[in-house]
Design a protein around this motif. Structure first.
Motif, PDB file in Angstrom:
ATOM      1  N   PRO A  75       0.885  -1.352   0.067  1.00  0.00           N
ATOM      2  CA  PRO A  75       0.040   0.053  -0.185  1.00  0.00           C
ATOM      3  C   PRO A  75       0.866   1.339  -0.016  1.00  0.00           C
ATOM      4  CG  PRO A  75      -0.731  -1.351   1.774  1.00  0.00           C
ATOM      5  CD  PRO A  75       0.713  -2.090   1.225  1.00  0.00           C
ATOM      6  N   LEU A  76       0.365   2.458  -0.427  1.00  0.00           N
ATOM      7  CA  LEU A  76       0.922   3.603  -0.402  1.00  0.00           C
ATOM      8  C   LEU A  76       1.507   4.095   0.867  1.00  0.00           C
ATOM      9  CD1 LEU A  76      -0.754   5.865  -3.112  1.00  0.00           C
ATOM     10  CD2 LEU A  76       1.499   4.603  -3.542  1.00  0.00           C
ATOM     11  N   ASP A  77       2.577   4.466   1.115  1.00  0.00           N
ATOM     12  CA  ASP A  77       2.796   4.977   2.635  1.00  0.00           C
ATOM     13  C   ASP A  77       2.838   6.596   2.437  1.00  0.00           C
ATOM     14  OD1 ASP A  77       3.924   5.393   5.131  1.00  0.00           O
ATOM     15  OD2 ASP A  77       6.084   5.205   4.560  1.00  0.00           O
ATOM     16  N   ARG A  78       1.291   6.990   2.535  1.00  0.00           N
ATOM     17  CA  ARG A  78       1.069   8.504   2.758  1.00  0.00           C
ATOM     18  C   ARG A  78      -0.316   8.444   3.459  1.00  0.00           C
ATOM     19  NH1 ARG A  78       1.236  11.427  -2.487  1.00  0.00           N
ATOM     20  NH2 ARG A  78       0.133  12.816  -1.573  1.00  0.00           N
ATOM     21  N   PRO A  79      -0.661   9.760   3.976  1.00  0.00           N
ATOM     22  CA  PRO A  79      -2.010   9.975   4.371  1.00  0.00           C
ATOM     23  C   PRO A  79      -3.016   9.864   3.542  1.00  0.00           C
ATOM     24  CG  PRO A  79      -0.700  12.018   4.287  1.00  0.00           C
ATOM     25  CD  PRO A  79       0.454  10.928   3.823  1.00  0.00           C
ATOM     26  N   LYS A  80      -4.208   9.987   4.209  1.00  0.00           N
ATOM     27  CA  LYS A  80      -5.210  10.089   3.451  1.00  0.00           C
ATOM     28  C   LYS A  80      -6.249  11.306   3.896  1.00  0.00           C
ATOM     29  CE  LYS A  80      -5.737   4.902   3.030  1.00  0.00           C
ATOM     30  NZ  LYS A  80      -6.673   3.749   3.040  1.00  0.00           N
ATOM     31  N   LEU A 126      -8.217  15.098  -1.106  1.00  0.00           N
ATOM     32  CA  LEU A 126      -8.880  14.418  -1.994  1.00  0.00           C
ATOM     33  C   LEU A 126      -7.821  13.844  -3.227  1.00  0.00           C
ATOM     34  CD1 LEU A 126     -11.302  13.698  -4.025  1.00  0.00           C
ATOM     35  CD2 LEU A 126     -11.178  15.919  -5.002  1.00  0.00           C
ATOM     36  N   GLU A 127      -6.404  14.334  -3.384  1.00  0.00           N
ATOM     37  CA  GLU A 127      -5.303  13.945  -3.678  1.00  0.00           C
ATOM     38  C   GLU A 127      -5.055  12.690  -3.120  1.00  0.00           C
ATOM     39  OE1 GLU A 127      -1.065  14.911  -5.537  1.00  0.00           O
ATOM     40  OE2 GLU A 127      -2.164  16.299  -4.590  1.00  0.00           O
ATOM     41  N   ASP A 128      -4.886  12.395  -2.151  1.00  0.00           N
ATOM     42  CA  ASP A 128      -4.357  11.608  -1.153  1.00  0.00           C
ATOM     43  C   ASP A 128      -5.593  10.337  -1.514  1.00  0.00           C
ATOM     44  OD1 ASP A 128      -2.475  12.723  -0.019  1.00  0.00           O
ATOM     45  OD2 ASP A 128      -3.576  13.348   1.653  1.00  0.00           O
ATOM     46  N   ARG A 129      -6.627  10.433  -1.500  1.00  0.00           N
ATOM     47  CA  ARG A 129      -7.658   9.379  -1.663  1.00  0.00           C
ATOM     48  C   ARG A 129      -7.414   8.862  -3.175  1.00  0.00           C
ATOM     49  NH1 ARG A 129     -14.194   9.361  -2.255  1.00  0.00           N
ATOM     50  NH2 ARG A 129     -14.390   7.301  -2.092  1.00  0.00           N
ATOM     51  N   LEU A 130      -7.395   9.804  -4.056  1.00  0.00           N
ATOM     52  CA  LEU A 130      -7.324   9.098  -5.389  1.00  0.00           C
ATOM     53  C   LEU A 130      -6.129   8.604  -5.511  1.00  0.00           C
ATOM     54  CD1 LEU A 130      -8.687  12.434  -7.430  1.00  0.00           C
ATOM     55  CD2 LEU A 130      -9.352   9.978  -7.841  1.00  0.00           C
ATOM     56  N   ARG A 131      -4.833   8.705  -5.271  1.00  0.00           N
ATOM     57  CA  ARG A 131      -3.488   8.239  -5.211  1.00  0.00           C
ATOM     58  C   ARG A 131      -3.764   6.909  -4.765  1.00  0.00           C
ATOM     59  NH1 ARG A 131       1.186  10.748  -6.634  1.00  0.00           N
ATOM     60  NH2 ARG A 131       0.884  12.869  -6.929  1.00  0.00           N
TER      61      ARG A 131
END
Length: 364
Positions: free
Chosen positions: A214-219, A222-227
């Motif tokens: 999984p991506l190691d970044r916050p959620k 909206l950009e986070d969610r799309l990524r």
């Protein structure tokens, strides 16, 4: 879902052209280096596109494109304003009645580094002259385009452009496979390669047997969610995440002129692409957004690399390495996507699949 926060900016969805052409007060939107005619970056990209295409003021390309501007398509790259002028005139020679509606414009950036805009248009035209598709057919065509442009000091200096060539070819009655073969033969004779040739040559022959992490970044955004969603769906093959992403009644406008109603049909399109390119690796290359008249719009430029080893969208498996330049616009209502536009150039993909070794004439 967090709503993007940005300066007040022009909106284009469901807004009459007459209103969009009126002067826009600049207000607090930073437009350093741009002509006073433009109130904000959406106003700029709409008006120059309208003047060039609708008014046929082709010569204004010299005003609004940098001399050494770079334009990437699904296969080719050009590196001068003269190429932009030539391409525009060639299109108008083949389709002299072309009209275009502005559908969406998302944006990001600033005047110092450059404003990034992703604008979606819908064109109507009739083939009244010979074209890159073949002899004159007299047939009409309706299709989407997305142009991602980077502008600074009143000029576009970088652009990625996707025209739905698959839709155009079908509507003109052209066999897209035969057209791709002919273009590939021309490529071989002239020693011409796509702008991403180095990427294809460096592709590993086999995808890692392990599922990507999984991506190691916050959620948070909206950009986070799309990524996260697109990484999970494309790279981790977790298509189940799309059930919470799409509204049950979502409408999709996809490459090849495909019109899809309902999330099951959209999820099936992911399956079709993954089946055709089983080792596909998805890259999330750029994001921008805007608050529009009917919801939040998010625009993603993306790419897929892999090998054509499966049946489906692009014919019998060839084993050829392929690069897919793609662009998507997502319109949200609340937490879910209610409308999507996703484009990639089927003709460019088939041109790679039918690629031949360079002939003697094309050797250096």
């Amino acid at each position: 879902m967090p709503t993007p926060v940005s300066p007040r900016i022009s909106q284009v969805r469901h807004v009459p052209i007459e209103k969009l052409l009126k002067p826009v007060e600049r207000g607090s939107f930073p437009m350093d280096g741009f002509d006073d005619d433009f109130g904000d970056i959406v106003d700029y990209i709409f008006k120059i596109t309208h003047w060039i295409w609708a008014d046929r003021a082709v010569g204004q390309i010299y005003d609004y494109y940098a001399e050494n501007c770079t334009v990437y398509t699904g296969f080719d790259v050009t590196r001068s304003v003269e190429d932009v002028v030539t391409g525009t005139l060639s299109m108008l020679q083949s389709f002299p009645d072309r009209e275009m509606d502005f559908i969406n414009v998302a944006w990001s950036g600033d005047p110092k580094e450059g404003y990034y805009t992703s604008h979606l248009g819908f064109s109507r035209m009739t083939n009244l002259g010979p074209s890159s598709y073949g002899p004159t057919t007299g047939r009409a065509s309706r299709f989407f385009t997305i142009a991602d442009c980077v502008s600074r000091d009143n000029q576009i200096f970088l652009e990625w452009l996707i025209r739905d060539n698959g839709a155009v070819a079908k509507q003109l009655g052209v066999d897209i496979h035969e057209l791709a073969r002919r273009l590939a033969q021309d490529d071989a004779r002239q020693g011409r390669k796509p702008w991403f040739a180095d990427t294809l040559e460096s592709l590993p022959a086999v995808r890692s047997p392990r599922q990507p992490a999984p991506l190691d970044r916050p959620k948070k955004s909206l950009e986070d969610r799309l990524r996260h969603t697109l990484h999970d769906a494309w790279n981790r093959r977790l298509l189940n995440v799309l059930h919470d992403f799409y509204d049950p009644d979502v409408v999709g406008h996809l490459a090849g002129g495909r019109e899809i109603a309902g999330k099951d049909g959209l999820i099936y399109h992911y399956v079709q692409l993954l089946a055709a390119i089983p080792d596909a690796e998805f890259s999330f290359d750029h994001y921008c957004d805007v608050v529009e008249t009917d919801g939040v719009l998010a625009a993603v430029r993306w790419s897929i690399t892999g090998h054509h080893r499966g049946d489906g969208l692009f014919g019998a498996p060839s084993g050829k390495p392929v690069y897919v330049l793609g662009m998507s616009h997502f319109r949200f209502e609340g937490e879910n996507v209610v409308e999507e536009w996703t484009l990639y150039d089927e003709l460019s993909i088939l041109r790679q699949i039918y690629a031949e070794p360079a002939t003697a004439d094309g050797e250096e």
